[in-house]
Every structure is written in structure tokens, then in C-alpha cells.
Design a protein around this motif. Sequence first.
Motif, PDB file in Angstrom:
ATOM      1  N   GLY A 295      43.127  54.287  19.135  1.00 42.96           N
ATOM      2  CA  GLY A 295      42.904  55.562  19.803  1.00 42.96           C
ATOM      3  C   GLY A 295      42.787  56.667  18.793  1.00 42.96           C
ATOM      4  N   LYS A 296      43.555  56.503  17.733  1.00 44.74           N
ATOM      5  CA  LYS A 296      43.520  57.431  16.611  1.00 44.74           C
ATOM      6  C   LYS A 296      43.648  56.537  15.397  1.00 44.74           C
ATOM      7  CE  LYS A 296      46.889  60.611  14.754  1.00 44.74           C
ATOM      8  NZ  LYS A 296      46.705  62.027  14.865  1.00 44.74           N
ATOM      9  N   LEU A 297      42.742  56.754  14.415  1.00 45.55           N
ATOM     10  CA  LEU A 297      42.660  55.787  13.313  1.00 45.55           C
ATOM     11  C   LEU A 297      43.986  55.581  12.601  1.00 45.55           C
ATOM     12  CD1 LEU A 297      39.172  56.591  11.758  1.00 45.55           C
ATOM     13  CD2 LEU A 297      39.890  54.475  12.891  1.00 45.55           C
ATOM     14  N   GLU A 298      44.740  56.666  12.452  1.00 49.25           N
ATOM     15  CA  GLU A 298      45.999  56.563  11.713  1.00 49.25           C
ATOM     16  C   GLU A 298      47.037  55.692  12.422  1.00 49.25           C
ATOM     17  OE1 GLU A 298      47.319  60.522  11.049  1.00 49.25           O
ATOM     18  OE2 GLU A 298      46.339  60.650   9.115  1.00 49.25           O
ATOM     19  N   THR A 299      46.816  55.398  13.706  1.00 45.48           N
ATOM     20  CA  THR A 299      47.815  54.588  14.412  1.00 45.48           C
ATOM     21  C   THR A 299      47.316  53.175  14.672  1.00 45.48           C
ATOM     22  OG1 THR A 299      47.044  55.177  16.619  1.00 45.48           O
ATOM     23  CG2 THR A 299      48.651  56.635  15.606  1.00 45.48           C
ATOM     24  N   LYS A 300      46.232  52.797  14.012  1.00 44.37           N
ATOM     25  CA  LYS A 300      45.696  51.476  14.348  1.00 44.37           C
ATOM     26  C   LYS A 300      46.584  50.346  13.831  1.00 44.37           C
ATOM     27  CE  LYS A 300      42.172  50.719  10.780  1.00 44.37           C
ATOM     28  NZ  LYS A 300      42.460  49.371  10.280  1.00 44.37           N
ATOM     29  N   GLU A 301      47.438  50.648  12.861  1.00 40.83           N
ATOM     30  CA  GLU A 301      48.352  49.610  12.351  1.00 40.83           C
ATOM     31  C   GLU A 301      49.782  49.817  12.861  1.00 40.83           C
ATOM     32  OE1 GLU A 301      47.140  47.115  10.827  1.00 40.83           O
ATOM     33  OE2 GLU A 301      45.132  47.923  10.438  1.00 40.83           O
ATOM     34  N   VAL A 302      49.943  50.606  13.899  1.00 38.60           N
ATOM     35  CA  VAL A 302      51.295  50.850  14.420  1.00 38.60           C
ATOM     36  C   VAL A 302      51.887  49.536  14.930  1.00 38.60           C
ATOM     37  CG1 VAL A 302      50.512  51.419  16.765  1.00 38.60           C
ATOM     38  CG2 VAL A 302      52.681  52.333  15.949  1.00 38.60           C
TER      39      VAL A 302
END
Lengths: 437, 402
Positions: A295-302
Motif C-alpha cells: 500500500g505504501k512502498l516503505e511498508t512492503k516488508e512489514v
Amino acid sequence: MNKTLLSALLIGTCLGLLAQERPIAFTNAYIIPVEGTDLTKGTLLIKGGKIIALGSNVLIPAEADVKDMKGQILMPGIVDSHSHIGSGEGADGSAPIQPEIRISDSINVENTSIRRAQAGGLTTVNVMPGSGHLLSGQTVYLKLRSGHTIDELAFEKTAGGYLGGMKMANGTNSRRSAGNFPGTRAKSASLVREQFIKAQAYQAKIKAAAGDASKMPARDLGMEALVEVLEGKRTVHHHTHRHDDIVTVLRLQKEFGFKVVLHHVSEAWAVADQIKAGGNNVIGASIIVVDSPGGKLETKEVRFSNGASLEQAGVLTGFHTDDPITDSRWFLRAGALAVRYGMSRQEALKAMTLNNAKLLGLDQRVGSLVVGKDADLVVLSGDPFSVYSKVQETWIEGRRVFNRLDPSDRKFATGGIGAAIDTVNHDALLEDESEDL
Amino acid sequence: MRVLLLTLFCLTLTAQDIAVRAEKLYTVSGAMITDGVIIIQKGKITAVGKASDIQVPEGMKVLRHKVAVPGLIDGHSTVGFSGLLNQPHDQDQVERSAPMQPELRAIDAYNPKDPLVRFLSNRGITTVHTGHGPGALISGQTLIAKTFGNTIDETVMVPEAMIAATLGDSIRNTEGKAPGTRSKAMAMLRSELLATQDFMKKRRVAKSGQEPDRSLRMEALIQVLRRERPLLITAQKSIDIMGALRLAKEFNIQLVLDGASDAHLLIQEIKTSGVSVIIHPLMTYPRGEMENMNLETPSLLQKAGIPFIFQSGYEAYVPKTRVVLWEAGMAAGNGLSFDQTLYAVTLGAARLLGIQGRVGSLEVGKDGDLALFTGDPFEWTTRCTGTIINGRLVSDGEALKD
């Protein structure tokens, strides 16, 4: 009515507002004090807004109001270390760094988001200015008391206003292609560094003045707030997702020594040990639990296992709603999902309460059911981490602020007409490209 | 030889022989079986019953799990269209060049390899109704697919499921183009359906060789007018739900109501209309058009006897997809019974989507689709420990490290 009686009544009412005088005994409850072991048939005695006794054999005063809590669970009021309830507006689009901003100037304490948070068992909340800035202003710690003004809800009033922290962010959150906002990560760090160096100079001038008013630098509200940050009196609550951004916060912290809590930390699993090695002023981390990555690139590895990773590394770990990103009404679900992915149950319960209180520096007053602490508690119909359990009652300082049996309260738990009005700024936050997660 | 190898490969991909023994086996079509066994051969269920009554064929692999339920069905999603990265290149759920494009086929855009499809299958979801999403007056078509497979052909169950339409604020055009108002949106839908009726008539009465030119747009809507495909209308507010019901009545359309966050205020009207509801994700944040949403709507629909199912919906931001298992769980936590909830996310969903002949329950002859759990599937702390699609163990479920 004669004047004396009227005065007596008035005084009585005022006292009633100020403190709960008649002791209340919650008996027969399964009590999770968070600090100390659970009691299967415990009694919690509260008076004057404070916990005065807790145990299996508590002497109940004759004048006490006794509440039989058979079959129910008592736990400390839930603490949320990062939220946007109250439809506050923080910094504007004029600059990336605005330390003079106080979210307390714009919170609408009548907003239904606060009622819904009470319905979720939340009692203490760090309300932050919203987003899209390197530094978007001063946060405020609220007690979700029933009240009509910010003064009534502030956790504590201070000389300069209200107790709170300082909101910062890095990564893509504060990047904008227009204006004087940073366009890269290095520029972001550079602007922050510059600002803190400026604050150090301001601090030095104050020190050099040695109390001589004529030698003091001109007042600067932003600098004054940043000096509080440099002196460790105001904790930085730092939005950060990616592993490299987390490490950048740790680097800046080391350079300037401020107290910091890392928020969101989507890639905490990758740098949990580095966070732990950050030293005393890296107070800990606060996790948001969202239902899927991306949804937001920075959270794709959450990862849902961030809680377990941080626990294993020994980092003081809390959770937050980031309401409206996740809903305060089922905040307990954040801890439950962390347990699903390997965090211990005990630590997850602590994270929702005592650890969050520690992250805000409020653990002397809230976060656990311990004699002397505020009488903030949640009554649950069952296991706090079960989808089938309900928050039945929420108490703050000896007063009930939510009662599920009361239909006018209940709607804030279930939803329905009127349960979500006045959320104008929530909408803006959700639609803003640079929103807060 | 090559043909033979290919055939064998396909067989292993789609059909396996496997048995599952579970402490609790929920068939959904019948009562829960304590210590149950299910046998899947060539991708289909060949036996279900108590472990003591079922003979597992010699040499067959037996998986042991605590709880087994039919593979879960997501009633409405945009997964595979609204990708994980949320960048322009992986967002295919709405085409904004025109307000009504019923000719847009879902199979031309579905990405079965998007990581979020896998994310869902790891949580026991085996079937998704997905496709063009809310956000245009008529955004396009939807499809129904299994959550495992490399290509659309391997994974698709129903290539043309419904036509997706939306009413309400989200389709309002503010740049002077239509539709700019609710009434305009309704007028446009009406006109389009009238034009389709006219087209049908022209085709019917045309002499050979003088038929009207083909129109993909009309052909799609003809199916709706003939009640061969439902019109899925996303409508949250009362006025928009009433608009959808009115339209369905005017044109004798098979309507499926989607979202319907005000449904709890219109129970009688919805009941009378006879339509089914794909209720919005319950964990959506209450705001805007959805400010009246109510966690108890599913139990109210249930009490009224209105068919409804759950969905993960469309998410523009974070989280990029919801999980229908968790959305259904919120209903279980708010008045809907466990059995009713499980039904709605399995057999109920299969029936509403018209795929009950293949999936939705653990019955002999149906596809071997199972979701396996450590306990009550709806509990927040329960984990999915395996997902089986067409008899193939496609996932070991949720990893602790997820």
C-alpha cells in the motif's frame, strides 16, 4: 434555597468533579495487574481516583461501593503511544520543520473519535500532530476523561502548556517535490541536523546568560521546544519504517542525545539488535499492526513478527493505533496479532499498557494496577486477546467513562448513527498522500 | 513423450491424492465432525466422515491438523488488480477514462502472482471474487479465481462473474464531467440500460445481414438484462442503496448489493427486494459515506433472513488488502454465531457467487479446498497451518516469521 445550602451543593459538586471520594471495591474479578501475578478472584479497591489496595484478601471499607465483577476481567487502562484522535491539525505545508506547533491548540475533545477510543478501553493516549514533515510539532498526552476542554483531558498541565513529546518523521513521509521540503533522505537528515545545531547554539546562549534577563536570546518558541528536546525533557516520537531510516534516527539520536521512541518500525525485525544497542535514551519502539503489507512502498516488508523480534532483542516495546490508520475500538487486537506471530502473551499485554506508559514516561502514574497509581482500568467480558471479548467498562481516575450497558455509550463500540460524526480532519488525514503511517 | 510429461506435470499441479485428519472437521453442509477425516483424490473430495468410519487408502499421505474448514471464500476483493506495491504499474482496478466501461474484462488484467494473492492463500482463503473495483459508475467486470496458479487459465473458475458499478460520492466528477451528481449517475445508468434494450431489439428484428455492429459494451450489459450475470452495485449510504434497489426493479436486474454500510437502517427494504448483500469489511474506518457503519449489521441481516457474505474490499492505501477471515471474525465477535459466520465465508459465499457446485463445503464430489487452523479460525491468536487447493497443499499457512 438558602445561600449556604447552595454553596455547599456547589462545593460538593466541584469536589465530586475533582476526585472520587467514596471508595469503590471491584470484587470477584480475574485481575491482570500487568505488574505482578494475575489474581483469579481478586479485589481492587480505589479511592480518590487512585488504587489503594489490590489482592485476594482486601479489607473492604463499610462505606465502599462494592461491585461484583464475577466472570469478568480487570486490566489496567490501555495506553496508546501514537494516535490522531480529536481531529487535531498540526503543522501546515509552509515548512518541513515546525517545532513551535502544539497539537493541543487544535484538538476537539468532543470529537467522537475520543468516545470510540474510550469504548476500546483506552485511557491514556499520545495524540500527535499529523504528518508529512520532518518535525511536525509538539504532541500531547491525554487522559480520556469525560470533559469539554483540553484542560480537562490533558494528562498534566505544565508551565508552557501540556505534557507531551515532539513528533518527527523520516523516509518518504516528509519528502515533497515542492517548496523547501527535502527531496532525498540525506537532505532530510541534513535539515534535521542543522536545526538541532541551531538549537544547541540557542541553548548555549541561555546558559551563558546565567539567569540575567538582559543577556537572554530573543524568545523563539520553536527553539525553546527544541531545547526541551535536547535536555531530555521532551521525548521525540519518531515515525520511521525502513531499516536504514531506523538506523538514521539512531545516528541522529547519538549526535544530539535526545530521548527517542521509534514509531511504526515496519522493518524492526531487521534491526532489532541495533535498536537495543541504542542506549538509554533510545527508550524503545512502538509498533503499528496493519492487516497486510504494502500500500505504501516503505511498508512492503512489514512483518507481524516485529513484536516477537523486538521482545527477543530486549527492546522496550509498545503498540499504537495511529488512529485513524487502525481503529482504537479494537486496539487490543494489535497485541493479539503479535501473539499470533510469536510474541509472548505476557509481553504483549505489557506492551499495550505498562510499556506504552514507559515510552511516554508516564509509568509512575499509569500502565499497571499497582497501589498508588491512577485508578484507570478496563473491565472485559473475557480474554483481552479474544475476538469474542468485549470492553464492558472503562474507568479513569475512579470514574466510569464508558459503559457498554448504556445504549448511548454502546453505539461508540458497535457503530451506528452518530458514532462517527465530526471526523472531517480524519478524512483529510486519510486522503493526504503524505499521511501518517 | 513431451506430451506425456506435460500431462503428468499438469496432473500433479492440479490434482493430488491427500487425506486430512482433524480434531474438528467443519463440513459446513453438515454437522461438525469430531476427529474427522477427509480424502481428496484427483483434486476432488471422495470421502468425508469420522476417522473411525473412513478407510484411508494404503500409502496415502495423511496430514494432521487441529481444525479443518472448507477453503475460505472472499466475497469481493480487488486482489490481483490492486497490487502490493500500490504504484501506477500494479493498479488495474479502475480505468478512469470514461464513467461506464462494462466491456472491460477482468481476465485481461488479473495478476495471479501478485504477492497479496499469496498473502491471502497463506491465511486459508482459497477462492476470491475479484476484479474491477468501486470508483467508477460502471468500472468493468469481475471474475472468480482460486488463489493458486501461475496463469489466469490455471486459476480462474468463472471468467465473467459480475458487472461492477458504484453509486455515491466516490464516483462524483468534480471537473465538470458527468456524473457530477447522484441523480446524474442514476440517469446515466438508466439510459445505458435503455440503450442496451434498444440494441437487443434491433438485433432481434434485424433481417439477416443487417444486424447492428457488434458492441462489446452492449454485449456485456445484455447479460445483465437477461439476468445471466448479476449487477454488483457498491452503495454505502441509504440513498444510494435505495437507488440501486430502484434500478434493479425498473430493469428486472439480478442485483447484488456491495458495501451497504447503511444496510442496518434499511433491513425491511432490502428484505422485500430479495437482493443479497456483500457486506463491507467490518474493520473499515467509519468515515465519510460509511460513518454509520455498524459491526452488528451481519447479525441484523442474519436475523432478517437476508443472504449476505463477507469481503476484503478495496483498499487504496494501508493495509493494501484486508483479510476476509479477519473481517468475518469481527462479525463472530459482534453477535453472529460461529456457525453462521463460517457459513457466510464458505458455503454462503459459494451460493451467492453461484459456485456452490464446486466449492464452499466439504462434500463428496466438490473441489478439495481446505483451510487448516490451530483452533477457532476467527480467533485473533489462531494461526492458519495449511491451505489445500484442488487437493494440493499450496501453503503451510502463516509462518511465525510473517
